[in-house]
Write a protein that holds these residues in place. Structure first.
Motif, short mmCIF file in Angstrom:
data_model
loop_
_atom_site.label_atom_id
_atom_site.label_comp_id
_atom_site.label_asym_id
_atom_site.label_seq_id
_atom_site.Cartn_x
_atom_site.Cartn_y
_atom_site.Cartn_z
N MET A 1 1.12 -1.33 -0.41
CA MET A 1 -0.04 0.21 -0.17
C MET A 1 1.02 1.31 0.36
SD MET A 1 -3.41 1.41 2.50
CE MET A 1 -4.11 2.34 2.82
N THR A 2 0.57 2.31 -1.19
CA THR A 2 1.69 3.48 -1.07
C THR A 2 0.60 4.39 -0.43
OG1 THR A 2 1.55 2.90 -3.40
CG2 THR A 2 2.03 5.03 -2.40
N THR A 3 0.91 5.58 0.57
CA THR A 3 0.97 5.97 1.73
C THR A 3 1.53 7.53 1.53
OG1 THR A 3 2.59 5.19 3.03
CG2 THR A 3 0.56 4.83 3.67
N VAL A 4 0.89 8.41 1.42
CA VAL A 4 1.29 9.74 0.89
C VAL A 4 1.49 10.62 2.17
CG1 VAL A 4 1.16 11.59 -0.07
CG2 VAL A 4 1.28 9.82 -1.40
N ALA A 5 2.71 11.66 2.50
CA ALA A 5 2.04 12.26 3.97
C ALA A 5 3.11 13.70 3.70
CB ALA A 5 3.08 11.32 5.01
N LEU A 6 2.10 14.32 3.97
CA LEU A 6 2.24 16.38 3.71
C LEU A 6 3.12 16.52 4.86
CD1 LEU A 6 -0.32 17.54 1.53
CD2 LEU A 6 1.89 16.48 0.43
N ALA A 7 4.05 17.64 4.75
CA ALA A 7 4.55 17.53 6.53
C ALA A 7 4.86 18.53 6.44
CB ALA A 7 4.43 16.79 7.66
N PRO A 8 5.19 19.99 7.16
CA PRO A 8 6.39 20.95 7.23
C PRO A 8 8.07 20.54 7.52
CG PRO A 8 3.83 21.88 8.80
CD PRO A 8 3.99 19.90 8.24
N THR A 9 8.53 21.33 6.62
CA THR A 9 9.74 20.38 6.71
C THR A 9 11.39 21.46 7.05
OG1 THR A 9 11.98 19.07 6.73
CG2 THR A 9 10.63 20.01 4.95
N SER B 1 8.34 32.34 5.86
CA SER B 1 8.15 31.06 4.43
C SER B 1 7.99 29.93 5.05
CB SER B 1 9.67 31.01 3.93
OG SER B 1 9.67 31.94 3.22
N VAL B 2 6.93 29.31 3.70
CA VAL B 2 6.89 27.21 5.05
C VAL B 2 7.18 26.12 4.34
CG1 VAL B 2 5.22 25.73 5.65
CG2 VAL B 2 4.72 28.32 6.44
N PHE B 3 8.19 25.54 4.21
CA PHE B 3 7.91 24.32 3.08
C PHE B 3 7.37 22.60 3.59
CE2 PHE B 3 11.47 27.39 3.03
CZ PHE B 3 12.25 27.10 1.37
N VAL B 4 6.43 22.50 2.64
CA VAL B 4 5.82 21.47 2.87
C VAL B 4 6.59 19.98 2.39
CG1 VAL B 4 3.51 20.35 2.71
CG2 VAL B 4 3.84 23.02 3.48
N LEU B 5 6.52 19.35 2.63
CA LEU B 5 7.09 18.14 2.22
C LEU B 5 6.56 16.92 1.71
CD1 LEU B 5 10.47 17.14 1.13
CD2 LEU B 5 10.00 15.99 3.72
N ALA B 6 6.77 16.19 0.58
CA ALA B 6 5.79 15.60 0.30
C ALA B 6 6.50 13.68 0.36
CB ALA B 6 5.39 15.93 -0.88
N GLU B 7 5.82 12.77 1.24
CA GLU B 7 7.22 11.80 1.20
C GLU B 7 5.98 10.64 0.65
OE1 GLU B 7 8.21 10.79 5.40
OE2 GLU B 7 9.74 12.27 5.05
N ALA C 1 9.35 12.58 -2.45
CA ALA C 1 8.94 12.41 -3.24
C ALA C 1 8.98 14.26 -3.61
CB ALA C 1 7.87 12.08 -3.56
N GLY C 2 9.27 15.40 -3.29
CA GLY C 2 8.61 17.06 -3.78
C GLY C 2 8.66 17.71 -2.21
N TYR C 3 7.87 18.73 -2.86
CA TYR C 3 8.39 19.68 -1.52
C TYR C 3 7.61 21.40 -2.13
CZ TYR C 3 11.65 23.00 -3.12
OH TYR C 3 12.80 23.74 -3.19
#
Length: 171
Positions: free
Chosen positions: A1-9, A58-64, A70-72
């Protein structure tokens, strides 16, 4: 199962690695090797990115995906915006997705998060700059209601390129 998470980094090395990889994948064919190298060395140097990460506007949001970066996205308000805008605006300065993860909905999830952030902050407008020749990105942004409202210069090495400024309602 693929899981995707977005969180500030605040992880500057992850942001730098993603910045260099995604910018190179997307724009290397359209720039000289020298211009690209100069841009990457200057704009994505760890000290430059650390100052951006430390900026409270500024806020950086990481996509995992399955725990793998995988991106931000980088968003700006106030003085951190790359063009002067009044207090109604939030800028999406970057949405960068690695080529191997494009088409999996990460850009959509990040853009939805940008609009949610704008609303939480009481912003009524979202804006961004996109290269005038990046038709795929312009079409993507159009799906979120962005329309062209102007343009500004974007320097890649010695090459001054044109970015379109696009805006949308945050509602």
């Amino acid at each position: 199962m693929t899981t995707v998470a977005l969180a500030p980094t605040r992880d500057v090395r992850v942001v730098r690695d993603l910045s260099v990889a995604t910018f190179t994948e997307t724009f290397a064919a359209d720039n000289t090797e020298e211009d690209l190298a100069e841009f990457l060395a200057h704009d994505y140097a760890e000290d430059v990115l650390q100052r951006e990460i430390d900026d409270p506007d500024s806020v950086f949001v990481l996509a995992e995906v399955d725990g793998v970066p995988a991106g931000y996205m980088k968003v700006n308000v106030g003085e951190a915006q790359t063009e002067p805008h009044d207090g109604r605006y939030l800028e999406v300065q970057r949405i960068y997705i690695l080529a191997g993860y494009k088409g999996h909905g990460l850009g959509t999830r990040l853009m939805r998060e940008a609009f949610a952030m704008a609303r939480r902050l009481g912003k009524t407008r979202v804006w961004l700059g996109v290269w005038e020749h990046n038709d795929a990105a312009q079409a993507f942004y159009g799906k979120f209601g962005f329309v062209r409202t102007g343009e500004h210069g974007f320097q890649v090495g010695d090459d001054l390129q044109t970015d379109w400024i696009m805006e949308a309602d945050a509602a």
